[in-house]
Design an enzyme around this catalytic site. Structure first.
Site, PDB file in Angstrom:
ATOM      1  N   GLU A 108      35.638  17.981  43.770  1.00 24.78           N
ATOM      2  CA  GLU A 108      34.801  19.154  43.976  1.00 24.78           C
ATOM      3  C   GLU A 108      34.340  19.225  45.427  1.00 24.78           C
ATOM      4  O   GLU A 108      34.112  18.192  46.063  1.00 24.78           O
ATOM      5  CB  GLU A 108      33.581  19.086  43.045  1.00 24.78           C
ATOM      6  CG  GLU A 108      33.048  20.428  42.632  1.00 24.78           C
ATOM      7  CD  GLU A 108      32.047  20.305  41.482  1.00 24.78           C
ATOM      8  OE1 GLU A 108      30.845  20.465  41.761  1.00 24.78           O
ATOM      9  OE2 GLU A 108      32.455  20.059  40.326  1.00 24.78           O
ATOM     10  N   ASP A 110      31.384  21.639  47.305  1.00 22.82           N
ATOM     11  CA  ASP A 110      30.355  22.594  46.881  1.00 22.82           C
ATOM     12  C   ASP A 110      29.502  23.164  47.997  1.00 22.82           C
ATOM     13  O   ASP A 110      29.029  22.422  48.864  1.00 22.82           O
ATOM     14  CB  ASP A 110      29.325  21.902  45.958  1.00 22.82           C
ATOM     15  CG  ASP A 110      29.919  21.321  44.707  1.00 22.82           C
ATOM     16  OD1 ASP A 110      30.923  21.834  44.235  1.00 22.82           O
ATOM     17  OD2 ASP A 110      29.344  20.334  44.195  1.00 22.82           O
ATOM     18  N   GLU A 112      25.953  24.979  47.176  1.00 23.32           N
ATOM     19  CA  GLU A 112      25.014  25.403  46.141  1.00 23.32           C
ATOM     20  C   GLU A 112      23.782  25.968  46.821  1.00 23.32           C
ATOM     21  O   GLU A 112      23.221  25.347  47.728  1.00 23.32           O
ATOM     22  CB  GLU A 112      24.612  24.236  45.232  1.00 23.32           C
ATOM     23  CG  GLU A 112      25.712  23.814  44.288  1.00 23.32           C
ATOM     24  CD  GLU A 112      25.251  22.727  43.320  1.00 23.32           C
ATOM     25  OE1 GLU A 112      25.424  22.919  42.111  1.00 23.32           O
ATOM     26  OE2 GLU A 112      24.713  21.710  43.777  1.00 23.32           O
ATOM     27  N   GLN A 125      22.673  23.579  49.666  1.00 21.82           N
ATOM     28  CA  GLN A 125      23.098  22.205  49.455  1.00 21.82           C
ATOM     29  C   GLN A 125      24.620  22.131  49.544  1.00 21.82           C
ATOM     30  O   GLN A 125      25.311  23.007  49.021  1.00 21.82           O
ATOM     31  CB  GLN A 125      22.639  21.739  48.071  1.00 21.82           C
ATOM     32  CG  GLN A 125      23.013  20.306  47.721  1.00 21.82           C
ATOM     33  CD  GLN A 125      22.189  19.799  46.553  1.00 21.82           C
ATOM     34  OE1 GLN A 125      21.002  19.518  46.679  1.00 21.82           O
ATOM     35  NE2 GLN A 125      22.827  19.667  45.402  1.00 21.82           N
ATOM     36  N   THR A 126      25.137  21.128  50.232  1.00 22.38           N
ATOM     37  CA  THR A 126      26.579  20.870  50.235  1.00 22.38           C
ATOM     38  C   THR A 126      26.828  19.520  49.588  1.00 22.38           C
ATOM     39  O   THR A 126      25.980  18.626  49.625  1.00 22.38           O
ATOM     40  CB  THR A 126      27.163  20.870  51.662  1.00 22.38           C
ATOM     41  OG1 THR A 126      26.536  19.834  52.433  1.00 22.38           O
ATOM     42  CG2 THR A 126      26.962  22.215  52.343  1.00 22.38           C
ATOM     43  N   ASN A 127      28.012  19.387  48.993  1.00 21.94           N
ATOM     44  CA  ASN A 127      28.321  18.142  48.286  1.00 21.94           C
ATOM     45  C   ASN A 127      29.831  18.043  48.113  1.00 21.94           C
ATOM     46  O   ASN A 127      30.529  19.057  48.115  1.00 21.94           O
ATOM     47  CB  ASN A 127      27.641  18.143  46.914  1.00 21.94           C
ATOM     48  CG  ASN A 127      27.497  16.743  46.327  1.00 21.94           C
ATOM     49  OD1 ASN A 127      27.847  15.752  46.959  1.00 21.94           O
ATOM     50  ND2 ASN A 127      26.995  16.664  45.114  1.00 21.94           N
ATOM     51  N   GLY A 137      26.575  10.501  44.774  1.00 21.55           N
ATOM     52  CA  GLY A 137      26.319  11.840  45.284  1.00 21.55           C
ATOM     53  C   GLY A 137      26.385  11.855  46.791  1.00 21.55           C
ATOM     54  O   GLY A 137      25.902  10.928  47.439  1.00 21.55           O
ATOM     55  N   ARG A 138      26.999  12.865  47.353  1.00 19.74           N
ATOM     56  CA  ARG A 138      27.067  12.978  48.815  1.00 19.74           C
ATOM     57  C   ARG A 138      26.385  14.279  49.267  1.00 19.74           C
ATOM     58  O   ARG A 138      26.876  14.997  50.123  1.00 19.74           O
ATOM     59  CB  ARG A 138      28.524  12.908  49.275  1.00 19.74           C
ATOM     60  CG  ARG A 138      29.114  11.514  49.098  1.00 19.74           C
ATOM     61  CD  ARG A 138      30.537  11.398  49.608  1.00 19.74           C
ATOM     62  NE  ARG A 138      30.941  10.000  49.748  1.00 19.74           N
ATOM     63  CZ  ARG A 138      31.477   9.270  48.771  1.00 19.74           C
ATOM     64  NH1 ARG A 138      31.687   9.804  47.594  1.00 19.74           N
ATOM     65  NH2 ARG A 138      31.808   8.006  48.985  1.00 19.74           N
ATOM     66  N   GLU A 139      25.241  14.537  48.664  1.00 19.72           N
ATOM     67  CA  GLU A 139      24.534  15.775  48.954  1.00 19.72           C
ATOM     68  C   GLU A 139      23.868  15.774  50.318  1.00 19.72           C
ATOM     69  O   GLU A 139      23.365  14.754  50.779  1.00 19.72           O
ATOM     70  CB  GLU A 139      23.426  16.030  47.909  1.00 19.72           C
ATOM     71  CG  GLU A 139      23.906  16.170  46.492  1.00 19.72           C
ATOM     72  CD  GLU A 139      23.943  14.840  45.756  1.00 19.72           C
ATOM     73  OE1 GLU A 139      24.131  14.871  44.535  1.00 19.72           O
ATOM     74  OE2 GLU A 139      23.800  13.782  46.406  1.00 19.72           O
ATOM     75  N   ARG A 282      17.778   5.697  46.808  1.00 22.88           N
ATOM     76  CA  ARG A 282      19.047   5.770  46.099  1.00 22.88           C
ATOM     77  C   ARG A 282      20.012   4.653  46.499  1.00 22.88           C
ATOM     78  O   ARG A 282      20.720   4.107  45.662  1.00 22.88           O
ATOM     79  CB  ARG A 282      19.664   7.123  46.429  1.00 22.88           C
ATOM     80  CG  ARG A 282      20.578   7.682  45.387  1.00 22.88           C
ATOM     81  CD  ARG A 282      20.719   9.142  45.701  1.00 22.88           C
ATOM     82  NE  ARG A 282      21.791   9.722  44.951  1.00 22.88           N
ATOM     83  CZ  ARG A 282      22.347  10.865  45.266  1.00 22.88           C
ATOM     84  NH1 ARG A 282      21.933  11.520  46.324  1.00 22.88           N
ATOM     85  NH2 ARG A 282      23.297  11.367  44.522  1.00 22.88           N
TER      86      ARG A 282
END
Length: 333
Positions: A108, A110, A112, A125-127, A137-139, A282
């Site tokens: 994916e 993204d 968002e 937000q990008t991911n 997660g690489r947000e 995290r």
């Protein structure tokens, strides 16, 4: 079968004219030539020009569309105008995914857009995911230098074998370089392009504190100026020839230029609000591909000392697997 498609869609110039560099002179096609409705039958409207689409969210359903073709690498873009006023809990997404083909190991990329309470700005937000790596997660999350509900702005994804670049208008805001240590976490399987609007009340605004308020519905996201430029892939065999050698319009970017890099660094300095690389709650140590910038670390620490300083706090990072049309995971704040 080699099949290199240049599929484009633009809002008629009498309504809206792109004024930014490489986005300005791309050839275009109609919505029907590039896309199909995904869900929300009555909530997707193609305007009379055939080149503009409204997606709406009401109490019954959201809506979305999907590219008719599957792509391996390319440049994908849309002009988007987001709903105004109270938009807490509303998420508009513009993203590439192969979740319907690879349910256990999907990829994916993204964009968002996270709505907010009145008086607070939309956040972007990008991911990315590769090979089902949803536990990593690489947000990144950003504010913007404009109100994205006031007018159309161009949001673009460049995806190659070696890097992924996210653009807002013609400004590169994030570059992800493929590294050996990322392995399969870098998106590498064919994907389709999606656009959706949906209710993410359970996580989108302050970890679910503010919900969608349907007295303000329908929430309408407007899309135009779609660009689909990539190597199409046979959906059964999932094979394609090397299309990168095929000629393409010289307005399509191939990477971040030195002047774009200066603008990207300026954007990130002013507008980045969250980056997984600096999230000490995290990750005890940053994921291997992270390039730590001490100034960036210090600025984010001031922005959110709990998350970026590693102190104790009540921040809860919620990994969600949403309904069928959004497989993304996100971090709540």
């Amino acid at each position: 079968m080699e099949n290199f498609h240049l599929l484009f869609l633009v809002l008629s110039s009498s309504v809206f004219v792109l004024s930014y560099g490489f986005s300005k002179n791309l050839p275009t096609l109609s919505f029907d030539e590039g896309y199909s409705q995904l869900f929300g039958h009555n909530n997707l409207i193609v305007l009379k020009d055939g080149k503009s689409v409204h997606l709406s969210l009401d109490e019954n359903t959201g809506s979305g569309f999907v590219s008719q073709d599957l792509y391996l690498h390319g440049f994908f873009s849309a002009s988007i105008k987001l709903p105004a006023d109270y938009t807490a809990g509303v998420v508009v997404a513009f993203y590439m995914s192969n979740g319907d083909i690879f349910e256990k190991n999907h990829d994916e990329i993204d964009f968002e857009f996270l709505g907010n309470i009145r008086g607070k700005e939309w956040r972007v937000q990008t991911n990315i995911y590769g090979n089902g790596s949803t536990n990593v997660g690489r947000e990144e999350r950003y504010g913007l230098w404009f109100d994205p509900s006031d007018d159309f702005h161009q949001y673009s994804i460049l995806w190659t074998h070696t890097h992924i670049i996210f653009y807002v208008d013609d400004i590169a805001i994030r570059e992800i370089k493929r590294t050996g240590s990322m392995g399969g976490d870098f998106p590498s399987k064919p994907m389709t392009l999606y656009a959706t609007i949906w209710d993410a009340s359970e996580w989108a605004t302050n970890g679910g504190k503010y919900k969608v308020n349907y007295k303000y519905s329908p929430y309408v996201a407007e899309f135009s100026n779609f660009v689909l430029h990539g190597c199409t892939v046979d959906p059964i065999e999932l094979s394609s020839f090397k299309c990168e050698a095929t000629p393409k319009p010289n307005t399509i970017p191939t990477g971040v230029t030195p002047s774009q890099r200066t603008k990207m660094e300026s954007f990130r300095k002013k507008h980045m609000q969250y980056s997984y690389c600096y999230d000490k709650i995290r990750y005890k140590s940053p994921p291997s591909e992270c390039m730590i910038n001490p100034k960036e670390a210090e600025r984010l620490k001031k922005f959110d000392p709990v998350t970026f300083g590693g102190g104790r706090g009540s921040h809860h990072h919620h990994h969600h697997h949403a309904k069928r049309h959004r497989r993304s995971q996100s971090v709540s704040i």
